[in-house]
Each structure stands twice: as C-alpha cells, then as structure tokens.
Design a protein around this motif. Structure first.
Motif, PDB file in Angstrom:
ATOM      1  N   LEU A 440       9.349  41.465  46.173  1.00  0.00           N
ATOM      2  CA  LEU A 440       9.830  42.823  46.012  1.00  0.00           C
ATOM      3  C   LEU A 440      11.224  42.944  46.609  1.00  0.00           C
ATOM      4  O   LEU A 440      11.534  42.321  47.627  1.00  0.00           O
ATOM      5  CB  LEU A 440       8.876  43.805  46.688  1.00  0.00           C
ATOM      6  N   HIS A 441      12.049  43.775  45.980  1.00  0.00           N
ATOM      7  CA  HIS A 441      13.398  43.975  46.504  1.00  0.00           C
ATOM      8  C   HIS A 441      13.906  45.351  46.113  1.00  0.00           C
ATOM      9  O   HIS A 441      13.305  46.038  45.265  1.00  0.00           O
ATOM     10  CB  HIS A 441      14.348  42.886  45.984  1.00  0.00           C
ATOM     11  N   SER A 442      14.992  45.775  46.725  1.00  0.00           N
ATOM     12  CA  SER A 442      15.580  47.090  46.453  1.00  0.00           C
ATOM     13  C   SER A 442      17.004  46.972  45.930  1.00  0.00           C
ATOM     14  O   SER A 442      17.767  47.932  45.982  1.00  0.00           O
ATOM     15  CB  SER A 442      15.565  47.941  47.730  1.00  0.00           C
ATOM     16  N   LEU A 443      17.373  45.805  45.414  1.00  0.00           N
ATOM     17  CA  LEU A 443      18.726  45.607  44.892  1.00  0.00           C
ATOM     18  C   LEU A 443      18.929  46.414  43.614  1.00  0.00           C
ATOM     19  O   LEU A 443      18.015  46.519  42.782  1.00  0.00           O
ATOM     20  CB  LEU A 443      18.968  44.127  44.603  1.00  0.00           C
ATOM     21  N   PRO A 444      20.122  46.982  43.406  1.00  0.00           N
ATOM     22  CA  PRO A 444      20.383  47.771  42.201  1.00  0.00           C
ATOM     23  C   PRO A 444      20.721  46.910  40.989  1.00  0.00           C
ATOM     24  O   PRO A 444      21.744  47.100  40.328  1.00  0.00           O
ATOM     25  CB  PRO A 444      21.557  48.651  42.631  1.00  0.00           C
ATOM     26  N   ILE A 445      19.859  45.947  40.697  1.00  0.00           N
ATOM     27  CA  ILE A 445      20.016  45.093  39.521  1.00  0.00           C
ATOM     28  C   ILE A 445      18.699  44.347  39.326  1.00  0.00           C
ATOM     29  O   ILE A 445      17.942  44.146  40.291  1.00  0.00           O
ATOM     30  CB  ILE A 445      21.189  44.096  39.699  1.00  0.00           C
ATOM     31  N   HIS A 446      18.402  43.963  38.097  1.00  0.00           N
ATOM     32  CA  HIS A 446      17.234  43.121  37.871  1.00  0.00           C
ATOM     33  C   HIS A 446      17.572  41.687  38.263  1.00  0.00           C
ATOM     34  O   HIS A 446      18.630  41.162  37.920  1.00  0.00           O
ATOM     35  CB  HIS A 446      16.814  43.162  36.401  1.00  0.00           C
ATOM     36  N   VAL A 447      16.658  41.055  38.973  1.00  0.00           N
ATOM     37  CA  VAL A 447      16.814  39.668  39.399  1.00  0.00           C
ATOM     38  C   VAL A 447      15.688  38.862  38.758  1.00  0.00           C
ATOM     39  O   VAL A 447      14.510  39.222  38.871  1.00  0.00           O
ATOM     40  CB  VAL A 447      16.758  39.544  40.933  1.00  0.00           C
ATOM     41  N   PHE A 448      16.054  37.775  38.088  1.00  0.00           N
ATOM     42  CA  PHE A 448      15.026  36.963  37.442  1.00  0.00           C
ATOM     43  C   PHE A 448      15.344  35.485  37.613  1.00  0.00           C
ATOM     44  O   PHE A 448      16.495  35.080  37.804  1.00  0.00           O
ATOM     45  CB  PHE A 448      14.889  37.333  35.962  1.00  0.00           C
ATOM     46  N   ALA A 449      14.281  34.665  37.567  1.00  0.00           N
ATOM     47  CA  ALA A 449      14.430  33.234  37.806  1.00  0.00           C
ATOM     48  C   ALA A 449      14.453  32.425  36.519  1.00  0.00           C
ATOM     49  O   ALA A 449      15.135  31.404  36.436  1.00  0.00           O
ATOM     50  CB  ALA A 449      13.291  32.741  38.701  1.00  0.00           C
ATOM     51  N   PRO A 496      19.503  55.802  44.644  1.00  0.00           N
ATOM     52  CA  PRO A 496      18.139  56.002  45.108  1.00  0.00           C
ATOM     53  C   PRO A 496      17.524  54.727  45.693  1.00  0.00           C
ATOM     54  O   PRO A 496      17.991  53.617  45.423  1.00  0.00           O
ATOM     55  CB  PRO A 496      17.392  56.436  43.837  1.00  0.00           C
ATOM     56  N   ALA A 497      16.474  54.930  46.476  1.00  0.00           N
ATOM     57  CA  ALA A 497      15.725  53.795  47.011  1.00  0.00           C
ATOM     58  C   ALA A 497      14.929  53.172  45.869  1.00  0.00           C
ATOM     59  O   ALA A 497      14.080  53.820  45.261  1.00  0.00           O
ATOM     60  CB  ALA A 497      14.793  54.248  48.116  1.00  0.00           C
ATOM     61  N   LEU A 498      15.206  51.917  45.549  1.00  0.00           N
ATOM     62  CA  LEU A 498      14.603  51.253  44.397  1.00  0.00           C
ATOM     63  C   LEU A 498      13.411  50.401  44.833  1.00  0.00           C
ATOM     64  O   LEU A 498      13.369  49.884  45.953  1.00  0.00           O
ATOM     65  CB  LEU A 498      15.626  50.358  43.710  1.00  0.00           C
ATOM     66  N   LYS A 499      12.459  50.257  43.920  1.00  0.00           N
ATOM     67  CA  LYS A 499      11.274  49.442  44.199  1.00  0.00           C
ATOM     68  C   LYS A 499      11.099  48.470  43.034  1.00  0.00           C
ATOM     69  O   LYS A 499      10.380  48.704  42.070  1.00  0.00           O
ATOM     70  CB  LYS A 499      10.027  50.344  44.316  1.00  0.00           C
ATOM     71  N   ASN A 500      11.815  47.338  43.135  1.00  0.00           N
ATOM     72  CA  ASN A 500      11.836  46.337  42.062  1.00  0.00           C
ATOM     73  C   ASN A 500      11.166  45.038  42.486  1.00  0.00           C
ATOM     74  O   ASN A 500      10.858  44.838  43.669  1.00  0.00           O
ATOM     75  CB  ASN A 500      13.274  46.069  41.632  1.00  0.00           C
ATOM     76  N   ARG A 501      10.994  44.139  41.527  1.00  0.00           N
ATOM     77  CA  ARG A 501      10.383  42.842  41.797  1.00  0.00           C
ATOM     78  C   ARG A 501      11.179  41.748  41.120  1.00  0.00           C
ATOM     79  O   ARG A 501      11.673  41.916  40.007  1.00  0.00           O
ATOM     80  CB  ARG A 501       8.931  42.822  41.282  1.00  0.00           C
ATOM     81  N   VAL A 502      11.305  40.614  41.778  1.00  0.00           N
ATOM     82  CA  VAL A 502      11.925  39.437  41.162  1.00  0.00           C
ATOM     83  C   VAL A 502      11.036  38.994  40.018  1.00  0.00           C
ATOM     84  O   VAL A 502       9.814  38.874  40.142  1.00  0.00           O
ATOM     85  CB  VAL A 502      12.096  38.309  42.198  1.00  0.00           C
TER      86      VAL A 502
END
Length: 503
Positions: A440-449, A496-502
């Motif tokens: 999980l991360h709060s970066l303002p971008i999608h992160v993918f492997a 805003p506070a983001l709730k994203n996932r790698v």
C-alpha cells in the motif's frame, strides 16, 4: 437549494453559552446538561488513544476490556463466544432502576460507535474533574449494559456478516447464529426499558433538497408493519429529538432518518416490540473524516447526552412531532462528480456528467481503494464530496512514464506528482523487493511492477477512473487517479490523502 460540504472545522469551532446547571431549561432539554464547549473538552480528554482507525481488531477490544475490568466502575462479563471462539463482552454500569442496553458492531465493518463507547467508558471511570455530578446521576438512576463488539469475527475481516456469512441484524426472529441468540438472551435477561442499536451507514446518503452528506442518521424503528406509534416508540422519538437538537449545533442540516420500513427480522424493530424505546444511530459521512474520528466524537456526545436525559426523564419534555421534521435519507452522493465533461468519440460527440465512487479493499488493518464510474448522464440532483465544473473541458487519456524507475524507493512524492502533472498517470518500477509486491502507498501516481497497467481509454459505466481533464487546448487541469480528484494547479501538500496499492 442549500449547498455546503461539512468539514472538520465546524466540529471544533462550535460552542454554546449554556452552562452545566441543574433544573434549568436549555436548547438541549431541561435538567442537568452539558454545553458544547464542555462536550468538546470531555471528548478531547477521554478519547481512547488505542482506537484511532476503523479497522481495529478483536484483540484491541479485548485488551481494552481487560483494562476496564481492573477498575471497580464496571462489571465486566464474558457473555459468550463467537463462531470462531472470540470472546464477546458486556460491561455493566450503574445500579439504577432504568435499564439501558447498547450494542455495537453487530456488523463487523461498522465500528464508529464502538470507538465512541470506549471514550464513554473512560469518561465514566473519571473523577475529580468537575463532572462527578453527571457520573453520580447516571450511576444512581441507570443500569447500563454495553456490548461493544457483538460480531468479532466480522470485525476481524472488516466484513458486515459473521463467520457463517449471516447478517446478525436479520437474525432476531430465527436466532440461527450464536451471536444473534446471545443478544436475544441478554435482552430477555435484562429486559431493558431503553435500547441503542449502533451502526454505520454508507457515506453516499444526502439530506434531501441539499448537497450535504448525512453525517448522522437516526431512527425510532417500527414495532409493527403499520408503523404505529405507541408509548414505547414515542419515547424513542423524543430521545431522537433531543439528539437532533444537539447535533444541529455541530452539523446543521446533516442529520436524517433511516428508512423506517418494518423489518420483522431486525433487532431494532424487535427490541421496540419487546418494550424497549430503541434508537438506531447510523454513522454516515463527513468530508475530510475518512476514519470517522469526528463522527465518533458526535456519537460520544449524543449518547452521553441521551443517557443523561434518560436518567433525569427530561427527554419527555420534547414533542415527538419534532421527530417527523427530520427528513429521510436520500442517496445521491458520490466521491467525485464531474459536470459537463466532453468525452465522446471522434465520430460521436458527447458532453455529460460523470459520477465516481471508490470501493475499499481491506488489507489487515489498512485498505486500498479502486475507483469506478458509478453513473453517466444528466445528474443535476447528484453531488460529490469533490466536484468540478468541466464546461469547456475534455477527457484526456493518461500516459505511462516511458522509462521505468529502478526501484520503489526512487519514487518520492515530489517525483510522482511531477510525473502526474506532465500527463503520466502511472510509472513502472524495474525491481521490487518481495515485501513490496502489492504494498500500500499514498503516492500520487499508479506504481506497477509488470507492464499490465493501462490508463482509462474511455469513460464507461463501471469502468476505471484513471484519466485527465484538460482545457480545449489540451492543457491538463485535473487528474482523476483511482477515483480521487487532484487539482494539478494546487501544491503537493494540498492533494488528498490517497490509498493506493502497488500493482
């Protein structure tokens, strides 16, 4: 039409000049009462610090119960175990004649009132702070039975139903679950005169004819299909009138009633028919309060105020007709509402409104979200926690950063936001540590492997929400990232506070 989104500042700023005084009239009922400044102070003093987010577990509650067991204020009893063997506790307070039952988290993903009850426990254990008169009044007049977590197995997973996939609040009639049987058995043994059924509702309800989210929803449940009003139900209505008078000082025009259709399987309806004036409290939505900490505070205050009024009988001074003045929930809210966006194809132009909602996926004690297009069309009656008037603007497909970054650690918030402002909605990382997969991360971008992420190619009902909004010249104005609206002209500190996932 009234229009405002309630925010956190109102809760802290609102005060009232009415003092704590005996046998005097006030805006919140006659008899002893606490003004809003005192209630603010009490909650700040007694808020349980161990509970600070929604996804706490049974072990957290068990530990706190053991702490309260050590005091001589509460009688603490393990009244049973859940399907999976987790302890279900009841805390008893007071030796008065008026019996009250409060039960919370019969739905495992509805924890706001549970937090408020532990704040209340801390207050009831306090002394020597100028409020002992209140505690004495409650202790001498009431016999209160608290069940703070009825569905610990559901809470463990942050799911509505119990471990057998049964909705406990639809088990009052059949008694198929161990937890439902337990609640009914306690009602039979205690024979309460008052009941509080404590829940959370979704954050997408609005107060009719306003653009305000419903922050607290209240209900005096029906005891029969005709929804008649007898003395028992009228008492619940009067208690709710008192709650609403207090809430209007904090969240004006943000209170509504829950649907009052008779539910023969529901516990609230049955408690009402069993002779307990029963109040349903549903914790809803408040902008800027995703973990419902401010709504928790409201629960603490209205429950404490209601218990004081029950102890004194002062709730009886309210006209139950005031209950009918509270509107029923409407359901037109969304996380994001984009109005008048151009997003048609090259051959067919289209300009319309887009409503977006975010769904949560629990990961242990945390969660990530996935945004989806909830509705498309003419949506003037709908509203969003965040809105953008997009007349003259158009849908722009996001890009993927052309070069992978070496590792996750190389993506700072500043780098991510700079990429986002340049039109890159996602970035690949060349190498991830094993523990960073699905992190999980709060970066303002999608992160993918792996190269399987794609920006939203077009607006589609139920589709993804990763695109840009730009002006007619193609200048980017907003990013819609995983269902979050990000103003690209604002600084990083204001996104805003983001709730994203790698991925």
């Amino acid at each position: 039409m009234k229009f405002f989104i309630l925010s956190l500042g109102l809760l802290a700023a609102t005060t009232c000049s009415n003092p704590f005084t005996g046998n005097s009239s006030s805006t919140v009922g006659s008899g002893y009462h606490l003004d809003t400044a005192q209630l603010n102070s009490l909650h700040a003093t007694f808020k349980e610090p161990a509970l600070y987010h929604r996804r706490f577990k049974h072990t957290d509650i068990d530990s706190l119960v053991q702490v309260h067991r050590k005091s001589d204020i509460f009688g603490v009893t393990e009244i049973g175990k859940s399907v999976e063997g987790r302890s279900i506790y009841e805390l008893e307070y007071g030796e008065g004649d008026k019996k009250v039952m409060l039960w919370s988290q019969m739905h495992g993903d509805e924890p706001t009132a549970t937090m408020a009850l532990f704040d209340l426990f801390n207050f009831l254990e306090g002394k020597g702070d100028g409020f002992d008169t209140v505690r004495t009044m409650l202790r001498e007049n009431l016999n209160i039975h608290f069940i703070p977590m009825l569905n610990p197995d559901g809470a463990e997973r942050f799911l509505r139903r119990n471990a057998q996939s049964i909705d406990l609040n639809r088990d009052a009639r059949a008694g198929q679950t161990v937890e439902g049987k337990l609640l009914k058995a306690r009602a039979d043994a205690i024979k309460p005169r008052y009941g509080f059924n404590l829940h959370d509702q979704n954050i997408y309800y609005n107060v009719p004819d306003t653009k305000n989210p419903v922050t607290i929803s209240l209900l005096a449940p029906a005891y029969n299909p005709e929804r008649e009003v007898n003395e028992v139900r009228e008492g619940a209505m009067q208690i709710i009138v008192g709650m609403n008078k207090l809430l209007q000082q904090y969240i004006p025009d943000a209170v509504a009633k829950y649907d009052d259709t008779y539910t023969p399987r529901g516990f609230g309806d049955n408690f009402q028919s069993w002779g307990a004036s029963t109040v349903l409290i549903e914790s809803g939505g408040l902008k800027g309060d995703p973990e419902k900490q401010q709504i928790r505070k409201l629960n603490f205050m209205i429950i404490l105020n209601a218990l004081m009024e029950i102890a004194q009988g002062s709730y009886g001074s309210y006209d139950a007709k005031g209950y009918e003045d509270i509107p029923f929930n409407a359901s037109n809210f969304h996380d994001v509402l984009i109005r008048g966006l151009e997003f048609g194809s090259d051959s067919i132009s289209l300009k319309s409104d887009i409503a977006i909602r975010r769904g949560e996926t629990t990961v242990g004690r945390d969660y990530f979200v996935r945004g989806r297009v909830e509705d498309i069309g003419d949506l003037p009656e709908s509203m969003g926690y965040d809105e953008v008037q997009a007349d003259g603007m158009k849908f722009i497909i996001g890009k993927i950063a052309p070069q992978p970054l070496p590792n996750f650690e190389s993506i700072t918030p500043e780098i991510a936001f700079d990429l986002l402002k340049k039109g890159y909605i996602g970035v690949q990382v060349a190498q991830l540590k094993p523990e960073q997969a699905n992190m999980l991360h709060s970066l303002p971008i999608h992160v993918f492997a792996t190269p399987n992420f794609a920006a939203t190619p077009f607006i589609d009902l139920g589709g993804t929400t990763n695109f840009y909004i730009g002006d007619s010249n193609g200048t980017l104005k907003y990013a819609v990232l995983n269902g979050y609206l990000i103003d690209l002209n604002k600084p990083l500190s204001e996104i805003p506070a983001l709730k994203n996932r790698v991925q």
